[in-house]
Design an enzyme around this catalytic site. Structure first.
Site, PDB file in Angstrom:
ATOM      1  N   SER A   1     -20.477  39.168 -15.693  1.00  0.00           N
ATOM      2  CA  SER A   1     -20.495  40.290 -16.328  1.00  0.00           C
ATOM      3  C   SER A   1     -20.083  39.988 -17.661  1.00  0.00           C
ATOM      4  O   SER A   1     -19.695  38.655 -17.937  1.00  0.00           O
ATOM      5  CB  SER A   1     -19.316  41.122 -15.520  1.00  0.00           C
ATOM      6  OG  SER A   1     -18.995  42.356 -16.597  1.00  0.00           O
TER       7      SER A   1
ATOM      8  N   TYR B   1     -10.168  41.083 -12.376  1.00  0.00           N
ATOM      9  CA  TYR B   1     -11.711  41.282 -12.501  1.00  0.00           C
ATOM     10  C   TYR B   1     -11.998  40.395 -13.718  1.00  0.00           C
ATOM     11  O   TYR B   1     -13.171  39.652 -13.503  1.00  0.00           O
ATOM     12  CB  TYR B   1     -12.048  42.595 -12.788  1.00  0.00           C
ATOM     13  CG  TYR B   1     -13.588  42.987 -12.854  1.00  0.00           C
ATOM     14  CD1 TYR B   1     -14.234  43.053 -11.646  1.00  0.00           C
ATOM     15  CD2 TYR B   1     -14.373  43.310 -14.040  1.00  0.00           C
ATOM     16  CE1 TYR B   1     -15.441  43.359 -11.562  1.00  0.00           C
ATOM     17  CE2 TYR B   1     -15.438  43.449 -14.125  1.00  0.00           C
ATOM     18  CZ  TYR B   1     -16.152  43.322 -12.863  1.00  0.00           C
ATOM     19  OH  TYR B   1     -17.674  43.571 -12.914  1.00  0.00           O
TER      20      TYR B   1
ATOM     21  N   LYS C   1     -14.689  37.014 -13.271  1.00  0.00           N
ATOM     22  CA  LYS C   1     -16.082  36.945 -13.856  1.00  0.00           C
ATOM     23  C   LYS C   1     -16.227  35.739 -14.710  1.00  0.00           C
ATOM     24  O   LYS C   1     -17.225  35.132 -14.856  1.00  0.00           O
ATOM     25  CB  LYS C   1     -16.261  38.539 -14.573  1.00  0.00           C
ATOM     26  CG  LYS C   1     -16.496  39.474 -13.914  1.00  0.00           C
ATOM     27  CD  LYS C   1     -17.549  39.276 -12.662  1.00  0.00           C
ATOM     28  CE  LYS C   1     -17.921  40.493 -11.575  1.00  0.00           C
ATOM     29  NZ  LYS C   1     -18.961  40.306 -10.655  1.00  0.00           N
TER      30      LYS C   1
END
Length: 251
Positions: A137, A150, A154
């Protein structure tokens, strides 16, 4: 061009029952690959009839090896892998607990690492070359509010792409990454649609002036797996419509 064809390869795409994974898996099928779709629920009704579907909860420790074994039984020519499955479990940083952290890392990082390992072991045993795309991402490069676990996960996938490319190069297995920006998926659509001011802000920040669709990620992934990308490994292709190019965006 024949270089862009994925025939006669076979591919497993994790997390391909919806969203980016579904669009990618369908694109690989159109490009000529035999495709194994994956999810943690029963088979969706709208998948191509000649494609396989395997079910597996990637939060369970033994699932990576089982998933690869199931995919090989379904499509013995398996030589392509897309690690797409992942999710978001964050709270505000001061409220985050070990359970949310572990769930994030186990799904977004640990599962990817061991799925690639299981896949590579099978290819090495068969003396078969292959290619992997790890879906990370733009959050792996740029932080976002209330997204600490998160974002960390990533970022780990960005480095995992590079270190696995180095580890697997002697075995003729290429590893690349695809880093989507803001894409409308079942995970993101609720807040995109419920916060019009925030949506308009992103539409001004993104150079192409629109939020991406899952299909925008499909072609780049198919390219990275194809013979056209035969001399590319250890790279992360950002697919964000220009979101991360400018500092401020249009006013």
């Amino acid at each position: 061009m024949k270089a862009f064809s994925l025939a006669p390869s076979a591919a497993l795409v994790t997390g391909s029952s919806k969203g980016i994974g579904l669009a990618v898996a369908r694109a690989l099928h159109v490009a000529g690959a035999e495709v194994v779709f994956h999810g943690n629920t029963s088979r969706p009704p709208d998948l191509p009839g000649n494609c396989a579907y395997v079910k597996g909860d990637l939060l369970a420790a033994g699932t990576p090896a089982t998933l690869i074994a199931d995919a090989l039984r379904a499509k013995p020519a398996l030589d392509l892998l897309v690690c797409n499955a992942g999710s978001f479990f964050d709270k505000d940083f001061l409220q985050m607990g070990p359970d949310e952290w572990d769930r994030t890392m186990n799904l977004n990082v640990r599962a990817v690492y061991f799925i690639v390992q299981a896949f590579a072991r099978e290819l090495v045993a068969r003396q078969r070359p292959g290619a992997v795309v790890i879906v990370s991402s733009t959050n792996g490069f740029q932080s976002e509010d209330e997204s600490t676990a998160y974002d960390t996960s990533k970022g780990a996938l960005v480095m995992m792409t590079r270190t696995l490319a180095q580890a697997l190069a002697p075995h003729r297995i290429r590893v690349n990454g695809m880093a989507p920006g803001l894409i409308r998926t079942p995970l993101t659509a609720p807040w995109i649609d419920s916060q019009p001011e925030k949506r308009r802000h992103y539409e001004k920040k993104i150079l192409q002036a629109r939020i991406g669709e899952p299909e925008d990620c499909a072609g780049p992934t198919a390219f990275l797996l194809s013979p056209a990308a035969a001399y590319i490994t250890g790279q992360v292709l950002v697919v964000d419509g220009g979101l991360t190019v400018g500092q401020i965006g249009r006013m």
